[in-house]
Design an enzyme around this catalytic site. Structure first.
Site, mmCIF file in Angstrom:
data_model
loop_
_atom_site.group_PDB
_atom_site.id
_atom_site.type_symbol
_atom_site.label_atom_id
_atom_site.label_comp_id
_atom_site.label_asym_id
_atom_site.label_seq_id
_atom_site.Cartn_x
_atom_site.Cartn_y
_atom_site.Cartn_z
ATOM 1 N N ILE A 11 0.832 -1.217 0.000
ATOM 2 C CA ILE A 11 0.000 0.000 0.000
ATOM 3 C C ILE A 11 0.861 1.259 0.000
ATOM 4 O O ILE A 11 0.437 2.309 -0.501
ATOM 5 C CB ILE A 11 -0.997 -0.020 1.182
ATOM 6 N N ASN A 24 -3.573 1.933 15.355
ATOM 7 C CA ASN A 24 -4.158 1.591 16.659
ATOM 8 C C ASN A 24 -4.542 2.896 17.334
ATOM 9 O O ASN A 24 -4.218 3.970 16.846
ATOM 10 C CB ASN A 24 -3.190 0.766 17.517
ATOM 11 N N ASP A 34 0.775 -0.180 9.587
ATOM 12 C CA ASP A 34 1.117 0.995 10.397
ATOM 13 C C ASP A 34 2.634 1.211 10.370
ATOM 14 O O ASP A 34 3.133 2.310 10.089
ATOM 15 C CB ASP A 34 0.636 0.730 11.830
ATOM 16 N N TYR A 126 -4.910 -7.987 14.266
ATOM 17 C CA TYR A 126 -6.224 -7.999 14.936
ATOM 18 C C TYR A 126 -7.049 -9.234 14.594
ATOM 19 O O TYR A 126 -8.189 -9.362 14.996
ATOM 20 C CB TYR A 126 -6.978 -6.699 14.629
HETATM 21 N N1 APR Z 1 0.711 -3.055 2.283
HETATM 22 C C1 APR Z 1 -0.521 -3.627 2.251
HETATM 23 N N2 APR Z 1 -0.972 -4.462 3.199
HETATM 24 C C2 APR Z 1 -0.138 -4.750 4.218
HETATM 25 C C3 APR Z 1 1.172 -4.204 4.333
HETATM 26 C C4 APR Z 1 1.577 -3.320 3.306
HETATM 27 N N3 APR Z 1 2.794 -2.745 3.314
HETATM 28 N N4 APR Z 1 1.739 -4.691 5.488
HETATM 29 C C5 APR Z 1 0.839 -5.525 6.046
HETATM 30 N N5 APR Z 1 -0.279 -5.579 5.294
HETATM 31 C C6 APR Z 1 -1.507 -6.364 5.488
HETATM 32 C C7 APR Z 1 -1.440 -7.526 6.419
HETATM 33 O O1 APR Z 1 -0.862 -8.649 5.759
HETATM 34 C C8 APR Z 1 -2.927 -7.715 6.697
HETATM 35 O O2 APR Z 1 -3.522 -8.410 5.610
HETATM 36 O O3 APR Z 1 -2.466 -5.491 6.085
HETATM 37 C C9 APR Z 1 -3.477 -6.282 6.707
HETATM 38 C C10 APR Z 1 -3.749 -5.692 8.092
HETATM 39 O O4 APR Z 1 -2.770 -6.185 8.987
HETATM 40 P P1 APR Z 1 -2.139 -5.264 10.169
HETATM 41 O O5 APR Z 1 -1.239 -4.276 9.577
HETATM 42 O O6 APR Z 1 -1.610 -6.226 11.185
HETATM 43 O O7 APR Z 1 -3.384 -4.448 10.758
HETATM 44 P P2 APR Z 1 -4.533 -4.908 11.761
HETATM 45 O O8 APR Z 1 -4.821 -6.367 11.672
HETATM 46 O O9 APR Z 1 -5.634 -3.926 11.499
HETATM 47 O O10 APR Z 1 -3.904 -4.652 13.197
HETATM 48 C C11 APR Z 1 -3.680 -3.316 13.594
HETATM 49 O O11 APR Z 1 -1.411 -3.786 14.112
HETATM 50 O O12 APR Z 1 0.372 -2.753 13.174
HETATM 51 C C12 APR Z 1 -0.434 -2.764 14.285
HETATM 52 O O13 APR Z 1 -0.422 -0.512 15.068
HETATM 53 C C13 APR Z 1 -1.204 -1.484 14.433
HETATM 54 O O14 APR Z 1 -1.979 -2.074 16.609
HETATM 55 C C14 APR Z 1 -2.363 -1.968 15.254
HETATM 56 C C15 APR Z 1 -2.636 -3.351 14.687
#
Ligand code: APR
Length: 165
Positions: A11, A24, A34, A126
């Site tokens: 992304i 978060n 993030d 999550y």
């Molecule tokens: N581009 C696109 N998608 C991504 C990328 C990236 N660079 N990095 C990770 N993902 C994907 C993951 O593989 C997953 O499918 O984004 C999706 C959401 O995963 P997370 O980033 O772990 O987000 P979430 O599950 O909403 O958890 C949020 O994680 O990073 C911490 O600070 C954040 O505490 C919060 C929690």
């Protein structure tokens, strides 16, 4: 009527007006999306997040809410940070996940954005089941007031779940 598309990729590389961050409630960074957005976007993003925490969002961003900052060094113009719900097998938090999408779209439209990229919110750390998250995300972005909505999926399984016909 928005065009909805699905991309297998990172992304942080997307050339759209708004990149949505799966943040978060602290708004102070984390892992996953993030971590990638803050790492690639640079310190300006965190600086603006800190200002938000010092001001209107003193208590942090609530689950389902969305707020915009600069995109720093990313190709986008803004990052919209939203806090997804943590998966629960006993409590239905679907509406909060839908809110993440609806509120991100509203914030983006208010900024004048016409193109937006979403990650698969809540499906990583999550632990939200990907198929279910895809259903909720699709329904939440229908009739969105933007031209292009791009779901950017980081692995093939998640891409397959989102991009199914
Ligand atoms: N581009 C696109 N998608 C991504 C990328 C990236 N660079 N990095 C990770 N993902 C994907 C993951 O593989 C997953 O499918 O984004 C999706 C959401 O995963 P997370 O980033 O772990 O987000 P979430 O599950 O909403 O958890 C949020 O994680 O990073 C911490 O600070 C954040 O505490 C919060 C929690």
């Amino acid at each position: 009527m928005a065009t909805i598309e699905y991309v297998l990729g990172d992304i942080t590389e997307q050339e759209v007006d708004v990149i949505v961050n799966a943040a978060n409630s602290s708004l102070l960074g984390g892992g996953g999306v993030d971590g990638a957005i803050h790492r690639k976007g640079g310190p300006e993003i965190l600086a603006e997040c800190r200002k938000l925490r010092a001001g209107h969002y003193g208590g942090g961003l609530k689950t389902g809410q969305a707020v915009a900052t600069t995109a720093g060094r990313l190709r986008a113009r803004w990052v919209v940070h939203t806090v997804g719900p943590v998966w629960s097998a006993t409590e239905d938090r679907s509406n909060l996940l839908a809110d993440c999408h609806r509120n991100s779209l509203r914030v983006a439209a208010d900024l004048g954005a016409t193109t937006i990229a979403f990650p698969a919110i809540s499906t990583g750390i999550y632990r939200w089941p990907v198929e279910d998250a895809a259903e909720i995300a699709h329904a939440a972005v229908e009739d969105a007031p933007l031209d292009l909505i791009r779901f950017v999926l980081f692995d093939q399984a998640t891409y397959n779940a989102f991009a199914r016909p």
